[in-house]
Design a protein around this motif. Sequence first.
Motif, PDB file in Angstrom:
ATOM      1  N   SER A   3       0.914  -1.364   0.117  1.00 37.05           N
ATOM      2  CA  SER A   3      -0.139   0.025   0.161  1.00 37.05           C
ATOM      3  C   SER A   3       0.746   1.196  -0.131  1.00 37.05           C
ATOM      4  O   SER A   3       0.328   2.170  -0.581  1.00 37.05           O
ATOM      5  N   ILE A   6       1.333   2.488  -3.372  1.00 35.93           N
ATOM      6  CA  ILE A   6       0.096   2.826  -4.459  1.00 35.93           C
ATOM      7  C   ILE A   6      -0.070   4.413  -4.342  1.00 35.93           C
ATOM      8  O   ILE A   6      -0.025   4.920  -3.317  1.00 35.93           O
ATOM      9  N   HIS A   9      -5.521   6.095  -5.729  1.00 33.32           N
ATOM     10  CA  HIS A   9      -6.612   5.361  -5.011  1.00 33.32           C
ATOM     11  C   HIS A   9      -8.109   5.448  -5.601  1.00 33.32           C
ATOM     12  O   HIS A   9      -8.249   6.311  -6.548  1.00 33.32           O
ATOM     13  N   HIS A  34      -8.869  -3.832  -4.891  1.00 36.46           N
ATOM     14  CA  HIS A  34      -8.167  -2.821  -4.526  1.00 36.46           C
ATOM     15  C   HIS A  34      -7.796  -2.736  -3.002  1.00 36.46           C
ATOM     16  O   HIS A  34      -6.696  -2.598  -2.559  1.00 36.46           O
ATOM     17  N   CYS A  38      -4.601  -2.499  -0.388  1.00 44.36           N
ATOM     18  CA  CYS A  38      -4.296  -1.003  -0.186  1.00 44.36           C
ATOM     19  C   CYS A  38      -4.993  -0.890   1.087  1.00 44.36           C
ATOM     20  O   CYS A  38      -6.224  -0.659   1.334  1.00 44.36           O
ATOM     21  N   GLY A 170      -1.613  -2.280  -8.156  1.00 43.31           N
ATOM     22  CA  GLY A 170      -2.424  -1.623  -7.036  1.00 43.31           C
ATOM     23  C   GLY A 170      -3.010  -0.107  -7.428  1.00 43.31           C
ATOM     24  O   GLY A 170      -4.031   0.329  -7.129  1.00 43.31           O
TER      25      GLY A 170
END
Lengths: 217, 220
Positions: A3, A6, A9, A34, A38, A170
């Motif tokens: 995460s 990433i 988002h 996702h 994440c 991600g």
Amino acid sequence: MMSNKIKHHLTDDLLMAYAAGTLPEAFDLMVATHLTLCDHCRARAESFDAVGGCVLQEQDAAVSMNDGSLAATMAMIAQGAPVAKPVRPGCSVLPTPLQDYVGGDVNDIKWRSIGMGVKQAILPTTHEATARLLFIPAGAAVPDHSHNGMELTMVLQGAFSDEVDHFARGDVEIADEDLHHTPTADISEDCICLAVTDAPLKFNKLMPRLFQPFLRI
Amino acid sequence: MVMFTESDTARLDEPVADGPVVRPLRVKRRIKGRPVNHANGSCETRTEWVGHVARIRDAQDQAAFAELFQHFAPRVKAFLIKSGSDAAMAEECAQEVMATLWHKAHLFDPTRATVATWVFTIARNKRIDVLRRQRRPEPEDLGWGPEAEPDQHDVMALQQETAQLRDALTALPEAQRELIEKAYFGDLSHREIASQTGLPLGTIKSRIRLALDRLRHAMN
Ligand SMILES: [Zn+2]
């Protein structure tokens, strides 16, 4: 967990609709996939669950359960818990929610060529929206296309770049109908993505458009 | 469509400014021993529903279940009716939701959710399954599971945060609160909300954002 790497988002809109349970199944699949990768968005999603808990608490007490409702529920409980389905461990490419839809790991994906080395596999969801896996050979481009509705694309393996930015595992690109883009896979590795859309794609080059009726996209 | 589609292409590579509505519900990051404010009197500051679920888990306590049932089953039923279910279906589903609560009591983690939040997620998934007839993909479980003895500070902190959230929600201007509630009743798309409220979609979108901003503000 990756995460911390990433950059792209999910929006509040999507997370709230996921918590509320109002998204088409294909979009739920995108969000669940996702969130598996994440922690940042998982925490946000759980916050929206908490809003739902507050909404539930505020329901007025004017509605009451039928007579004998508790006894009926105890009888239901006495029949035992439903058998839980086994949980698939996620593989390095496909997180658990996607494994459920592929019916296995990355080697079990039933790819179909859509030309120029690009392949796709449509996943079995309700028809309000479409979820598919995309395979883009290293260095190759997906034909320039725009969208009638919203399209979300999340990288599972490799990375791609387009007119907007660079996207790695991600990362989610959120494209609306105004965006015409040509995602191009990084040269270092074949790129696998999950793409969901709430309307058919419109390809902007002649050849892909001819194929469109055969491709269910 | 049930979500906003215009102008959501904003790049999020800059730090995400809008954090969670409540602080991330990650136990280990939470400051321990924060005093619990009993002054607001919200029933969510109490943790006895947590004890009820533990008694079901540990002792199959039917008296504890009956109290939970009395509190939550009518709310679940009301929630499902507002989501478009008829009364008979809502009754049946509410019973099934409460039976699921019994069977899954060992999975409830009071450091991550209040009992009300947990019941909401079970009811929501039941609605998706029965009313919308679709599967509900869920993220992979974090695999922590509830610890045998959750830290009471963590439990209290989570309950307290949720109580603040609930107070913030009820303190919202009525129009904003109603929009958020409608969004959670499901099967009621933003377009339908638009036709009910007479507001264009863009206005609803910005008002929900405003409501969320206010919630965040109230949580700080
Ligand atoms: Zn995220």
